[in-house]
Design a protein around this motif. Structure first.
Motif, PDB file in Angstrom:
ATOM      1  N   ASP A  89      48.707  34.922  16.193  1.00 18.65           N
ATOM      2  CA  ASP A  89      48.285  34.432  14.880  1.00 18.65           C
ATOM      3  C   ASP A  89      48.660  35.427  13.788  1.00 18.65           C
ATOM      4  N   HIS A 277      49.780  27.001  21.701  1.00 19.28           N
ATOM      5  CA  HIS A 277      48.830  27.339  20.648  1.00 19.28           C
ATOM      6  C   HIS A 277      49.572  27.543  19.342  1.00 19.28           C
ATOM      7  N   ALA A 280      46.508  29.557  13.276  1.00 24.62           N
ATOM      8  CA  ALA A 280      45.422  28.916  12.558  1.00 24.62           C
ATOM      9  C   ALA A 280      45.875  28.370  11.207  1.00 24.62           C
ATOM     10  N   ARG A 283      47.320  24.775  11.772  1.00 23.19           N
ATOM     11  CA  ARG A 283      46.554  23.776  12.513  1.00 23.19           C
ATOM     12  C   ARG A 283      45.709  22.947  11.576  1.00 23.19           C
TER      13      ARG A 283
END
Length: 283
Positions: A89, A277, A280, A283
């Motif tokens: 991230d 994944h 953030a 998303r």
């Protein structure tokens, strides 16, 4: 690469049975050691990092970023998963946790899903001794195999992937071009051409210092399926692997290709599922 069914959130599959248990365990241990725990970077700008509990690759945005190996248990899994999410991230990178059927803890898939990963299609890790695979290459009339050595060939590989799978494959072309430019001895790609039309493509990843070479990216456009091109490209690549001294060839096989590979002499080792994944911020 075709795509089989998507497992449910709690799905967990034991490694497939093997008739020679000791040999199976030894081959799987060799695979884990050579291609996971001792993995080398697979492209320019990539680095492999070993943090104690995981082995991961970090590289440019278009490269493969993710977890190659993990040695977790119920006491540390959630914390280590959170650490990896923070790492990628912070770099703004998507990444993949490549989970195998024998990885611990037993509920690793559920933990990854709970942490915000998305499961992609489960595949079967299959291996065969390169020297024992059929070498005969039978092609349909008018079809020839052409090695990929330059940007024009890479564009045709990308075209085949997009026609075969209906997805944007620009990143595959970029990765292949980078490998051909930076480490041409470690990768081989091939096209099946019907006249001037590319109808099938695949690549071979060679892992120096290990017993293994990997079969990746095999795809055939719909109108040419069922005519032996998949088998021909396996034979072509296995021949290269054997000539370069690699004992085994391995493939992450979808349900559609597994029966063909079994008939050719491949054996299931375990299962593998990508858990993806996204940062953030996206998303």
């Amino acid at each position: 690469m075709d795509h089989p069914h998507l497992p449910g959130p709690a799905a967990r599959h034991a490694p497939p049975e093997h008739p020679e248990g000791t040999a199976h365990a030894a081959t799987l241990a060799s695979f884990d050691r050579g291609l996971r725990r001792e993995a080398r970077p697979d492209g320019p700008g990539c680095r492999v990092e070993r943090t104690g509990r995981v082995v991961r690759q970090t590289g440019p945005r278009h490269a493969w970023n993710g977890i190659l190996w993990s040695g977790l248990d119920a006491t540390n899994a959630d914390a280590v998963i959170a650490d990896q999410i923070r790492h990628y991230d912070a770099l703004g990178l998507d990444f993949e946790w490549k989970a195998y059927g024998h990885d611990g803890p037993a509920d690793l898939p559920a933990r990854l899903l709970a942490a915000g990963f998305t499961a992609e299609d489960e595949e079967t890790l299959m291996v065969a001794e390169a020297a024992t695979l059929p070498r005969r290459i039978d092609l349909p009339a008018g079809v020839r195999l052409v090695p990929v050595t330059d940007a024009a060939g890479v564009r045709l590989v990308t075209e085949v992937h997009e026609r075969a799978f209906g997805t944007d494959s620009a990143h595959i072309g970029r990765q292949l071009f980078d490998r051909l430019a930076s480490a041409p001895d470690d990768v081989a790609a091939v096209l099946a051409m019907a006249g001037d039309e590319p109808v099938s493509a695949a690549r071979l990843e060679l892992y120096p210092g290990t017993d293994f070479a990997g079969l990746w990216g095999g795809g055939t456009v719909a109108s040419w399926r069922g005519r032996g091109l998949y088998r021909a490209l396996v034979a072509y690549r296995a021949g290269i692997a054997a000539s370069r001294g690699h004992r085994y060839v391995q493939v992450d096989a979808a349900d559609t290709s597994r029966p063909i590979l079994l008939r050719l002499g491949f054996t299931p080792l375990t299962t593998t599922t990508p858990y993806v994944h996204a940062p953030a911020t996206v998303r």
